[in-house]
Enzyme design. Structure first.
Site, PDB file in Angstrom:
ATOM      1  N   GLU A 294       0.833  -1.203   0.000  1.00  0.00           N
ATOM      2  CA  GLU A 294       0.000   0.000   0.000  1.00  0.00           C
ATOM      3  C   GLU A 294       0.871   1.257   0.000  1.00  0.00           C
ATOM      4  O   GLU A 294       0.562   2.239  -0.670  1.00  0.00           O
ATOM      5  CB  GLU A 294      -0.930   0.017   1.232  1.00  0.00           C
ATOM      6  CG  GLU A 294      -1.944  -1.118   1.281  1.00  0.00           C
ATOM      7  CD  GLU A 294      -3.084  -0.965   0.277  1.00  0.00           C
ATOM      8  OE1 GLU A 294      -3.093   0.025  -0.474  1.00  0.00           O
ATOM      9  OE2 GLU A 294      -3.954  -1.856   0.234  1.00  0.00           O
ATOM     10  N   ARG A 298       0.681   3.737  -3.234  1.00  0.00           N
ATOM     11  CA  ARG A 298       0.043   5.039  -2.989  1.00  0.00           C
ATOM     12  C   ARG A 298       1.079   6.139  -2.786  1.00  0.00           C
ATOM     13  O   ARG A 298       1.029   7.185  -3.429  1.00  0.00           O
ATOM     14  CB  ARG A 298      -0.865   4.972  -1.760  1.00  0.00           C
ATOM     15  CG  ARG A 298      -2.008   3.994  -1.920  1.00  0.00           C
ATOM     16  CD  ARG A 298      -2.985   4.049  -0.752  1.00  0.00           C
ATOM     17  NE  ARG A 298      -3.774   2.823  -0.697  1.00  0.00           N
ATOM     18  CZ  ARG A 298      -5.036   2.752  -0.311  1.00  0.00           C
ATOM     19  NH1 ARG A 298      -5.680   3.830   0.065  1.00  0.00           N
ATOM     20  NH2 ARG A 298      -5.683   1.594  -0.276  1.00  0.00           N
ATOM     21  N   THR A 649      -0.934   0.659 -10.319  1.00  0.00           N
ATOM     22  CA  THR A 649      -2.240   0.130  -9.935  1.00  0.00           C
ATOM     23  C   THR A 649      -3.047   1.130  -9.112  1.00  0.00           C
ATOM     24  O   THR A 649      -4.223   0.928  -8.860  1.00  0.00           O
ATOM     25  CB  THR A 649      -2.090  -1.211  -9.187  1.00  0.00           C
ATOM     26  OG1 THR A 649      -3.353  -1.861  -9.142  1.00  0.00           O
ATOM     27  CG2 THR A 649      -1.548  -1.006  -7.776  1.00  0.00           C
TER      28      THR A 649
END
Ligand code: DMJ
Length: 659
Positions: A294, A298, A649
């Site tokens: 993550e 991000r 992604t």
């Protein structure tokens, strides 16, 4: 013999006795003795007895061979017939439709001329991606991955060679090779070392919203952003109803995920304010665990993309500092990264409740780590991540499909784990294709594993409903038992399939993409709120009453992007405006049911318009992905050239090799 017995007695706690050199003659005379005895016994047998014995031996050998074959070869579709009907796929594998027609004629993403950098001349002179495509007859690739020697391409191309910061590279390498403890030495502060100077003139300009629909998206973005700015500034998430913030990793997730969205929407003031927060307040001294995947997709992805779009070296330095800590995650016995990293202590480990990592997580950091290597000229980021892809390439798969758990200590899949294109499996497949594109389509095993997996999906996971013949992708429990369950997350797949076709992969993937995207759209359209649930169950029986149903516990909507993402790819690649119209319907539903006082909220149910059970949570990906994809979808001309950019992604654009 006595000597041998004594040794055996002495080593009786050892299960395998290995004779020492002095014992060797004793053992060999024993073997000779046994051989003479066996020969005498054989000679005493009649001819019939000998024939019967030989035949039995042959039969036994034959059986063993067959059993060994079954254990070692990939499972075939026939093994699954006991659990599922044969899928009724009928894609036209000979279609010659040309999906390269949407190559942008106008380079909308552009660099400023003269003062900053010369215009990107020469690009037209170079062979285009489309010109470089292998001819279609070469595209019939084997569906089972060949064992290739995966050559790691050089991390940095000739075109972008920053000065090597040898000190930093050394420092990271020494950290990564610490043995056997995973923890880093907190004294070795990496951030004090200056980063390399980036190339000048990287700034890219965008013209802002041009169509009424794009303007509506920008309005929605500003509504959400202003709520975040007022009530949750610098925190991970906004609570848009109560007006507060929520922290998960304490890394300003929403702010960083939004940077490039604002840049692309040409919201310069908002971008500048957020950029200054990153410079002054983004700290990696976080005394808690963060998830490697993550944080990579991000935060690292968001910083890298902000760097590529704005050319601001501050983002490069922040990316490098973060990557230098995250890379510790790969320090496991197999090189498969641990899921969690403690940023302050710079140590990595799995979560307390599970020693395994998630397959999609360990295989969805490569675009970012490779990009970091390219811009810093420090190869270890790319090497660490690419080793994971190579390792997984060499593991046994089920027609290219992978179980969702993998163990860092052994490097093996947990073979009983579910096979799914949804949670924990999804982006493994996405990054096979995108890495292949990012590396200039030079690493064959990435393409071959991707192609094998798409065949596997068609053979083992794709089914159609009885009533309307809707195509969906189910799951295999325990690697065997088909479940007609599809996560909303699977709806990224049509976009990825279409991207592959645009880069020269077989045209039937586009038919697959269109059918699946239609189903994803139906999961929105057929709900009374016009919004899709998190999970949908499909019906394939003859007496089905509907194409699908939703369980109460699966009825939530987290403002996820996947369907909008695929609508954008399909629109940009095919030019069919129906995808814009479907997206506009979905956008209206988000406005109607999730827009609240200070932003947009996840809801507990899409099934009851009068009781959507708002959850008071706005995920960072709503601004980073969902609204960005809406904005791109509603543009009348391509904003990003898919020859030159690859979206991670989390929807953060990174330059592909061609850029
Ligand atoms: C995002 O963080 C990414 O798209 C990820 O690949 C999957 N889940 C969310 C959005 O749904």
């Amino acid at each position: 013999m006595d000597q041998l017995k004594t040794k055996e007695a002495h080593h009786q706690h050892i299960s395998v006795y290995v004779p020492a050199a002095a014992d060797y003659h004793v053992v060999s005379s024993q073997i000779k003795f046994s051989a003479i005895g066996a020969r005498r016994w054989w000679n005493r047998l009649s001819r019939l007895q000998k024939s019967v014995l030989l035949m039995t031996l042959c039969i036994l050998l034959g059986f063993s061979f067959l059993i060994a074959l079954t254990w070692t070869s990939p499972a075939t579709a026939s093994e699954f017939h006991q659990h599922q009907p044969i899928p009724n796929h009928n894609f036209n594998t000979n279609s010659n439709e040309d999906y390269a027609i949407r190559r942008p004629e106008v380079q909308v993403v552009r660099r400023p001329a003269a003062a900053d950098v010369p215009p990107r001349r020469g690009r037209q002179d170079k062979p285009t991606l489309w010109g470089e495509l292998p001819n279609k007859s070469n595209l019939e690739l084997p569906t089972v991955p060949r064992v290739l020697k995966p050559d790691l391409e050089p991390a940095v191309t000739e075109r972008s060679k920053p000065k090597v910061n040898k000190q930093l590279a050394e420092n990271i390498r020494s950290i990564i090779s610490l043995d056997p403890v995973v923890a880093l030495d907190p004294q070795k502060s990496l951030s004090v070392i200056d980063v390399n100077k980036p190339e000048d003139g990287k700034k890219i300009e965008f013209e802002g919203p041009q169509t009424p629909r794009q303007k509506a998206v920008v309005e929605a973005f500003l509504h959400a952003w202003n709520g975040y700015r007022k009530y949750a500034w610098g925190q991970d998430h906004l609570k848009p109803i109560s007006g507060g913030g929520q922290d998960w990793f304490s890394l300003g997730l929403t702010l960083i995920d939004s940077l490039d969205t604002m840049y692309i929407m040409n919201l310069q003031n908002e971008f500048k304010e957020a950029r200054d927060w990153v410079e002054s307040s983004l700290s990696y001294e976080v005394p808690q665990n963060v998830n490697l995947f993550e944080t990579t997709i991000r935060v690292l992805g968001g910083l890298l993309s902000a760097y590529h779009l704005s050319g601001d070296p501050m983002f490069l330095k922040k990316s490098q500092d973060l990557g230098s800590i995250l890379v510790v995650g790969f320090k496991s016995p197999s090189g498969i990264p641990y899921s969690d990293i403690n940023l302050r202590s710079k140590s990595a480990h799995g979560p307390a409740w599970n020693p395994d990592s998630t397959t999609s997580e360990v295989s969805t950091v490569q675009l970012e780590f490779r990009d970091l290597s390219r811009i810093t000229n420090i190869p270890i980021f790319e090497e660490s991540a690419m080793n994971v892809s190579k390792h997984i390439h060499n593991l046994h798969k089920l027609q290219g499909l992978v179980p969702i758990h993998i163990t860092p200590s052994t490097g093996n899949f947990r073979s009983t784990a579910v096979i799914t294109l949804g949670a924990r499996g999804d982006s493994y497949y996405e990054y096979l294709l995108k890495q292949w594109i990012q590396t200039g389509k030079t690493i064959d095993f990435l393409r071959d594993d991707y192609l094998a997996a798409v065949e596997g999906m068609k053979n083992l996971l794709l089914q159609r409903t009885k009533i309307s013949n809707l195509t969906f992708i189910g799951e295999l429990e325990n690697g065997k038992i088909f479940k007609p369950k599809m996560d909303h997350l699977v709806c990224y797949l049509p976009g990825t399939l279409a991207l592959g076709v645009a880069h020269g992969l077989p045209n039937w993937h586009m038919d697959f993409a269109k059918e699946l995207l239609y189903t994803c759209y139906q999961t929105y359209k057929r709900q009374p709120t016009g919004l899709a649930p998190e999970i949908t169950f499909f019906q394939t029986e003859n007496d089905s009453e509907a194409d699908f149903f939703v369980k109460n516990n699966d009825a939530h909507n987290l403002l996820r992007p996947e369907t909008v993402e695929s609508l954008w790819y399909l629109y940009q690649i095919t030019g069919d405006t129906k995808y814009q119209d479907w997206g506009w319907e979905i956008f209206q539903s988000f406005l109607k049911y999730t827009r609240v006082q200070h932003g947009f909220t996840s809801i507990g149910s899409v099934l009851h318009p009068e009781n959507t059970r708002p959850r008071d949570m706005m995920e960072s990906f709503f601004l980073g992905e969902t609204l960005k994809y809406f904005y791109l979808l509603f543009s009348d001309k391509p904003i990003f050239d898919l020859n030159s950019w690859i979206f991670n992604t989390e929807a953060h654009p990174l330059p592909s090799r061609d850029h």
